[in-house]
Design a protein around this motif. Structure first.
Motif, PDB file in Angstrom:
ATOM      1  N   ARG A   1       0.848  -1.210   0.000  1.00  0.00           N
ATOM      2  CA  ARG A   1       0.000   0.000   0.000  1.00  0.00           C
ATOM      3  C   ARG A   1       0.879   1.254   0.000  1.00  0.00           C
ATOM      4  NH1 ARG A   1      -1.112   3.350   3.900  1.00  0.00           N
ATOM      5  NH2 ARG A   1      -0.498   1.941   5.604  1.00  0.00           N
ATOM      6  N   LYS A   2       1.891   1.250   0.874  1.00  0.00           N
ATOM      7  CA  LYS A   2       2.775   2.416   0.965  1.00  0.00           C
ATOM      8  C   LYS A   2       3.586   2.596  -0.321  1.00  0.00           C
ATOM      9  CE  LYS A   2       3.113   2.017   5.982  1.00  0.00           C
ATOM     10  NZ  LYS A   2       3.945   1.572   7.130  1.00  0.00           N
ATOM     11  N   ALA A   3       3.960   1.473  -0.949  1.00  0.00           N
ATOM     12  CA  ALA A   3       4.703   1.557  -2.212  1.00  0.00           C
ATOM     13  C   ALA A   3       3.863   2.220  -3.300  1.00  0.00           C
ATOM     14  CB  ALA A   3       5.143   0.170  -2.651  1.00  0.00           C
ATOM     15  N   LYS A   4       2.530   2.083  -3.165  1.00  0.00           N
ATOM     16  CA  LYS A   4       1.608   2.722  -4.113  1.00  0.00           C
ATOM     17  C   LYS A   4       1.210   4.128  -3.666  1.00  0.00           C
ATOM     18  CE  LYS A   4       0.732  -0.254  -7.442  1.00  0.00           C
ATOM     19  NZ  LYS A   4       0.891   0.096  -8.876  1.00  0.00           N
ATOM     20  N   ASN A   5       1.827   4.564  -2.551  1.00  0.00           N
ATOM     21  CA  ASN A   5       1.554   5.896  -1.998  1.00  0.00           C
ATOM     22  C   ASN A   5       0.062   6.083  -1.698  1.00  0.00           C
ATOM     23  OD1 ASN A   5       2.421   8.409  -1.048  1.00  0.00           O
ATOM     24  ND2 ASN A   5       1.922   9.422  -2.993  1.00  0.00           N
ATOM     25  N   MET A   6      -0.560   5.022  -1.128  1.00  0.00           N
ATOM     26  CA  MET A   6      -1.983   5.064  -0.792  1.00  0.00           C
ATOM     27  C   MET A   6      -2.163   5.117   0.718  1.00  0.00           C
ATOM     28  SD  MET A   6      -3.431   2.067  -3.336  1.00  0.00           S
ATOM     29  CE  MET A   6      -5.140   2.368  -2.927  1.00  0.00           C
ATOM     30  N   THR A   7      -3.165   5.832   1.172  1.00  0.00           N
ATOM     31  CA  THR A   7      -3.536   5.788   2.576  1.00  0.00           C
ATOM     32  C   THR A   7      -4.423   4.564   2.817  1.00  0.00           C
ATOM     33  OG1 THR A   7      -5.579   7.050   2.286  1.00  0.00           O
ATOM     34  CG2 THR A   7      -3.540   8.317   2.656  1.00  0.00           C
ATOM     35  N   GLN A   8      -4.607   4.211   4.082  1.00  0.00           N
ATOM     36  CA  GLN A   8      -5.512   3.107   4.397  1.00  0.00           C
ATOM     37  C   GLN A   8      -6.928   3.430   3.924  1.00  0.00           C
ATOM     38  OE1 GLN A   8      -5.117   2.364   8.648  1.00  0.00           O
ATOM     39  NE2 GLN A   8      -3.535   0.803   8.282  1.00  0.00           N
ATOM     40  N   MET A   9      -7.326   4.689   4.053  1.00  0.00           N
ATOM     41  CA  MET A   9      -8.660   5.094   3.624  1.00  0.00           C
ATOM     42  C   MET A   9      -8.820   4.958   2.115  1.00  0.00           C
ATOM     43  SD  MET A   9     -11.587   6.111   4.792  1.00  0.00           S
ATOM     44  CE  MET A   9     -11.303   6.890   6.384  1.00  0.00           C
ATOM     45  N   GLU A  10      -7.789   5.333   1.370  1.00  0.00           N
ATOM     46  CA  GLU A  10      -7.849   5.219  -0.087  1.00  0.00           C
ATOM     47  C   GLU A  10      -7.938   3.754  -0.521  1.00  0.00           C
ATOM     48  OE1 GLU A  10      -5.399   9.184  -1.618  1.00  0.00           O
ATOM     49  OE2 GLU A  10      -4.300   7.402  -0.952  1.00  0.00           O
ATOM     50  N   LEU A  11      -7.176   2.888   0.161  1.00  0.00           N
ATOM     51  CA  LEU A  11      -7.249   1.464  -0.152  1.00  0.00           C
ATOM     52  C   LEU A  11      -8.639   0.921   0.161  1.00  0.00           C
ATOM     53  CD1 LEU A  11      -6.036  -1.209  -1.039  1.00  0.00           C
ATOM     54  CD2 LEU A  11      -5.108  -1.498   1.284  1.00  0.00           C
ATOM     55  N   ALA A  12      -9.171   1.339   1.291  1.00  0.00           N
ATOM     56  CA  ALA A  12     -10.514   0.898   1.685  1.00  0.00           C
ATOM     57  C   ALA A  12     -11.549   1.316   0.636  1.00  0.00           C
ATOM     58  CB  ALA A  12     -10.871   1.466   3.054  1.00  0.00           C
ATOM     59  N   ASP A  13     -11.443   2.544   0.153  1.00  0.00           N
ATOM     60  CA  ASP A  13     -12.381   3.029  -0.866  1.00  0.00           C
ATOM     61  C   ASP A  13     -12.244   2.229  -2.157  1.00  0.00           C
ATOM     62  OD1 ASP A  13     -13.376   4.954   0.818  1.00  0.00           O
ATOM     63  OD2 ASP A  13     -12.116   6.578   0.054  1.00  0.00           O
TER      64      ASP A  13
END
Length: 251
Positions: A17-29
């Motif tokens: 997730r961090k490698a994709k520069n995503m927050t947990q909220m963005e991944l959840a969405d």
């Protein structure tokens, strides 16, 4: 026994997730799930539904093997091929959709008894459980049905309750009473009353209509006297009973 390593999988999800520069909220969405679910994954408290793993891997641009690690990936492939062991099945069942659980269950249903499936009852679909209960219920294992009953269709419970009553009497269906269809329960009550009076009716009384019980009480009083209604006295309609007494013994 092979198992999913939730902590390792959670760590990998966090890293990708961090490698994709995503927050947990963005991944959840992106996954159409709650933020709390992602947080629990990454903490190793739970892991994604197995059906979501391909979507998660695609989102990160990786393979499922990379996401899960070698051992967990091997178990994942066993699940997909329906080749998990009975022990593994119990572990992975909470992670599977009901249809998949039932599909894998077909491999073991001839070998399992009700005690074996205690931990997977909530994950089997009703059709699978109904078939298992109808096929496997015998006089030797009827006590196990009390655990199974909340998950079964009412008709199946009614059919089995009738069978158990005929073989073992009213005591055998005591714990099933809340799950027996009303029409079957009333029929069994009438049958028990005709056989043994009100003595065994107390097992059913809390689930029966007050007017029906009072009618049984009237019939019992006429045949055996007032003392005979003691087993169901707390469940009787006092007004109807008083009216009956006044009409039967006028001043």
């Amino acid at each position: 026994m092979m198992s999913f390593n939730m902590h390792n999988i959670g760590r990998k999800i966090s890293e990708f997730r961090k490698a994709k520069n995503m927050t947990q909220m963005e991944l959840a969405d992106q996954m159409n799930i709650s933020f709390q679910a992602v947080s629990n994954w990454e903490r190793g408290n739970s892991m994604p539904d197995i059906s979501k793993l391909p979507e998660l891997a695609e989102l990160f641009g990786i393979t499922i093997d990379e996401l899960l690690g070698e051992k967990s990936a091997k178990l994942y492939k066993s699940v997909q091929n329906n080749t998990v062991t009975k022990e593994e099945f119990e572990e992975v069942a909470p992670l599977l959709k009901p249809e998949k659980v039932s599909e894998i269950f077909e491999n073991f249903k001839e070998e399992l008894n009700f005690k074996d499936i205690h931990n997977i009852l909530p994950f089997l679909n009703q059709d699978a459980l109904d078939k298992l209960a109808s096929k496997s219920m015998t006089s030797e294992n009827f006590e196990d049905l009390s655990e199974l009953a909340p998950f079964l269709g009412r008709k199946v419970v009614g059919d089995i309750a009738w069978k158990l009553y005929e073989e073992h009497g009213v005591n055998a269906i005591d714990e099933l009473t809340p799950f027996i269809p009303k029409e079957i329960l009333y029929a069994l009550t009438e049958l028990e009353f005709n056989k043994n009076g009100l003595e065994g009716i107390e097992y059913f009384a809390a689930f029966l209509d007050s007017a029906f019980l009072t009618n049984l009480a009237f019939r019992s009083i006429e045949e055996h006297g007032f003392k005979s209604i003691e087993p169901i006295a707390p469940f009787l309609d006092s007004d109807l009973l008083s009216e009956y007494v006044l009409n039967s013994f006028p001043k």
